[in-house]
Write a protein that holds these residues in place. Structure first.
Motif, mmCIF file in Angstrom:
data_model
loop_
_atom_site.group_PDB
_atom_site.id
_atom_site.type_symbol
_atom_site.label_atom_id
_atom_site.label_comp_id
_atom_site.label_asym_id
_atom_site.label_seq_id
_atom_site.Cartn_x
_atom_site.Cartn_y
_atom_site.Cartn_z
ATOM 1 N N ASP A 112 38.192 -0.323 38.110
ATOM 2 C CA ASP A 112 37.604 0.227 39.335
ATOM 3 C C ASP A 112 37.361 1.712 39.122
ATOM 4 N N THR A 113 36.121 2.085 38.868
ATOM 5 C CA THR A 113 35.816 3.489 38.595
ATOM 6 C C THR A 113 36.040 4.360 39.831
ATOM 7 N N GLN A 114 35.901 3.779 41.012
ATOM 8 C CA GLN A 114 36.083 4.558 42.240
ATOM 9 C C GLN A 114 37.550 4.704 42.642
ATOM 10 N N GLN A 115 38.417 3.840 42.107
ATOM 11 C CA GLN A 115 39.836 3.847 42.453
ATOM 12 C C GLN A 115 40.028 3.876 43.976
ATOM 13 N N LEU A 116 39.522 2.829 44.619
ATOM 14 C CA LEU A 116 39.533 2.781 46.078
ATOM 15 C C LEU A 116 40.938 2.733 46.660
ATOM 16 N N GLN A 117 41.908 2.201 45.906
ATOM 17 C CA GLN A 117 43.277 2.187 46.409
ATOM 18 C C GLN A 117 43.799 3.606 46.611
ATOM 19 N N ARG A 118 43.365 4.509 45.739
ATOM 20 C CA ARG A 118 43.768 5.899 45.876
ATOM 21 C C ARG A 118 42.845 6.628 46.855
ATOM 22 N N LYS A 119 41.570 6.315 46.786
ATOM 23 C CA LYS A 119 40.593 7.003 47.619
ATOM 24 C C LYS A 119 40.806 6.711 49.106
ATOM 25 N N ARG A 120 41.277 5.522 49.430
ATOM 26 C CA ARG A 120 41.418 5.153 50.837
ATOM 27 C C ARG A 120 42.484 5.991 51.530
ATOM 28 N N HIS A 121 43.471 6.477 50.785
ATOM 29 C CA HIS A 121 44.501 7.327 51.387
ATOM 30 C C HIS A 121 44.116 8.796 51.320
ATOM 31 N N ILE A 122 43.781 9.276 50.140
ATOM 32 C CA ILE A 122 43.438 10.691 50.005
ATOM 33 C C ILE A 122 42.136 10.995 50.732
ATOM 34 N N GLY A 123 41.182 10.063 50.706
ATOM 35 C CA GLY A 123 39.919 10.270 51.399
ATOM 36 C C GLY A 123 40.055 10.273 52.905
ATOM 37 N N ASN A 124 41.148 9.733 53.433
ATOM 38 C CA ASN A 124 41.394 9.745 54.871
ATOM 39 C C ASN A 124 42.276 10.909 55.302
ATOM 40 N N ASP A 125 42.711 11.720 54.341
ATOM 41 C CA ASP A 125 43.419 12.947 54.692
ATOM 42 C C ASP A 125 42.403 14.014 55.072
ATOM 43 N N ILE A 126 42.881 15.042 55.739
ATOM 44 C CA ILE A 126 42.003 16.133 56.168
ATOM 45 C C ILE A 126 42.088 17.308 55.209
ATOM 46 N N VAL A 127 43.263 17.504 54.615
ATOM 47 C CA VAL A 127 43.491 18.597 53.678
ATOM 48 C C VAL A 127 44.129 18.024 52.420
ATOM 49 N N ALA A 128 43.766 18.558 51.271
ATOM 50 C CA ALA A 128 44.334 18.090 50.002
ATOM 51 C C ALA A 128 44.642 19.271 49.096
ATOM 52 N N LEU A 129 45.714 19.129 48.335
ATOM 53 C CA LEU A 129 46.063 20.074 47.286
ATOM 54 C C LEU A 129 45.434 19.615 45.975
#
Length: 555
Positions: A337-354
């Motif tokens: 999975d090039t998009q890594q949706l399992q990771r993207k679904r959590h980090i992509g739903n955050d508002i701020v990221a380090l």
């Protein structure tokens, strides 16, 4: 002929990096109108049915087929090669002016982000400069709503009255009035869909006690109702306090990205699995690594029962607030999975990221495509010139970027933005992360969505108080749903933005059921997870993915 085609049509990638931002364009090798005409013909052929294909040139059919298949083969070439992007010429020119040492963050080609410190100040904040005094100190944490705790502090444990009304122009109104006899004053709070207004008035100002309408107009001159309905429900304070606390954020979740040397794309950054000692040391500054199985603290949407979101996470408590970090390397990795949706679904739903950078590769502000992510804080470990060979390399450089409609927020970066002590860095980063999220709520998308959420919850509160009061008086009323039902407790939700939005959706879904209005098929926002079921199975997906749309598209 194939060589001529390669010269005539070279492939160019757009510079909005990431799995969703790539746009393929054709550019011609010369500016002749003939070349442009041929280019349009090729695109027409690829986009239209074969029966409607137009000839490219007057060449024989075999030559036309050869040319067409050559173009198709070029379009279907290695996707990995196409992801090898280079800096746009304008950015490359600016980097040359900056000189040695790349900045932590670069703006996207399309703009739309501010960066602190700006690129033109990069030389001034170079890690080779001497650092001024910067000791451990306490930073101020912003409040999302300064009026949200007024009711609990001044009204909850005192005798007071509440009133409701529906204003023709302002919508639902909920008024609370308390007499503070020791100070001989009235304390009033008026809740409207935009905000809550709080004020105190000396009793000596009035010849007789003012009415609810008069008090409301003293706080807001736009109030036009002629009367308020008294609330007589005995448990009204609990429901009112639950509404006020939907804007009290005690729990937070932030993403953590690990960017290694040479990684410029979303796919590369989200595909990292190995954690270096340097990265693990940085995570230990943020908080402690905990086992998710059976974890009882704020979980930030992670599964603590079945291991569907990984086995470990980073968690910390900070000045009475609980923070869960969605560390990309600790979330599940899906092979292929090039998009890594399992990771993207959590980090992509955050508002701020380090973003922790191991190397000198800058982070492009819009490399992670998401409707929700509005701010990134980049951290890079550096060795300053005055540390010498024996230095431990324990200095950290920090930079901040956010979308242009996000207001600036504190604490301010020191000059230069370098931290030599882990305790000071931790205090700064955690305060900056919390303030960043609260400031992001003022961005256009969030402010409009939050207004819609607050309006739905306030209407539900007014309806609930009115309905329960009629029941207390023995009058028939329509059934309604308390704000505390159909959703998580205040302690678990913590006033989080996404949790409040889903609560408003649940209230709206219940009103559809009460009125007999059929809901759209496939809607899961109003469903609660079953006992033992992972929270992620009922999570509303806001992350932008291929073939999917976001609920924010209609904003």
């Amino acid at each position: 002929m194939e060589g001529r085609n390669e010269k005539l049509f070279s492939r160019k990638r757009s510079f909005t990096f990431g799995a969703y931002g790539g746009i393929d364009k054709f550019i011609t090798g010369n500016e002749s109108s003939c070349a442009e005409s041929v280019g349009h013909s090729i695109l027409d052929i690829l986009d239209s049915p074969s029966s409607e294909a137009k000839p490219l040139t007057s060449a024989p059919s075999s030559q036309k087929v050869t040319e067409l298949f050559a173009i198709i083969e070029k379009l279907q070439g290695s996707r990995l090669d196409e992801q090898r992007c280079e800096f746009p010429p304008p950015l490359r020119t600016r980097l040359l002016k900056i000189g040695d040492g790349l900045p932590l963050i670069l703006p996207p080609k399309s703009g739309g982000y501010w960066i602190d410190p700006p690129l033109d100040r990069h030389v001034e904040t170079s890690p080779t400069l001497s650092q001024g005094g910067f000791g451990l100190e306490s930073y101020d944490i912003m409040e999302r709503d300064s009026e949200a705790k007024v009711y609990q502090e001044f009204f909850r444990h005192r005798y007071h009255h509440s009133f409701t009304a529906c204003d023709p122009s302002l919508g639902p109104l909920v008024l609370s009035v308390c007499l503070e006899e020791e100070e001989n004053r009235l304390r009033v709070i008026l809740r409207m869909k935009e905000c809550s207004i709080h004020g105190t008035f000396s009793v000596s100002l009035f010849q007789q006690f003012p009415t609810a309408v008069e008090l409301a107009k003293m706080l807001c001159s736009s109030v036009s109702v002629t009367c308020f309905e008294a609330v007589s429900y005995l448990k009204a304070p609990e429901i009112i306090m639950a509404f006020d606390e939907h804007r009290v954020s005690q729990n937070f979740k932030f993403g953590v990205l690990y960017q290694r040397e040479g990684q410029l794309t979303e796919e590369d950054i989200l595909s990292n699995n190995e954690e270096s000692e340097e990265f693990l040391e940085f995570l230990s500054i943020l908080g402690q690594t905990v086992k998710l199985q059976g974890f009882t603290g704020f979980r930030g949407g992670l599964d603590v029962s079945h291991g569907q979101t990984g086995n470990e996470a980073v968690f910390t408590s900070f000045h009475g607030r609980e923070i869960m970090f969605h560390v990309a390397t600790k979330l599940p990795f899906t092979e292929g999975d090039t998009q890594q949706l399992q990771r993207k679904r959590h980090i992509g739903n955050d508002i701020v990221a380090l973003v922790y950078q191991e190397g000198n590769t800058p982070f492009i502000s819009d490399v992670i495509r998401s409707h929700f992510l509005h701010c990134f804080i980049a951290v890079r470990r550096i060795k300053r010139e005055n540390e010498g060979e024996g230095g431990d390399g324990g200095s950290f450089q920090v930079s901040v970027t956010a979308r242009e409609d996000v207001p600036p927020f504190g604490p301010p970066l020191p000059t230069p933005p370098i931290f030599t002590e882990g305790s000071v860095l931790r205090e700064f980063l955690l305060t900056k992360l919390i303030n960043a999220e609260i400031s992001c709520y003022k961005a256009l998308k969030f402010s409009r969505l939050e207004l819609r959420t607050r309006s739905s919850l306030l209407e539900a509160l007014r309806s609930e108080l009115s309905s329960r009061s009629q029941c207390m008086l023995g009058e028939p009323s329509q059934p309604s749903i308390p704000l505390t039902e159909g959703g998580r407790s205040v302690q678990e939700g913590g006033g989080g933005f996404i949790e409040n939005f889903k609560r408003a959706i649940r209230v709206r879904s219940h009103s559809f059921d009460t009125l007999g209005v059929p809901k759209k098929a496939g809607g899961v926002a109003g469903q609660r997870p079953k006992d033992g079921e992972s929270e992620q199975t009922s999570n509303v997906g806001y992350t932008e993915t291929r073939g999917q749309t976001s609920p924010q598209d209609d904003l």
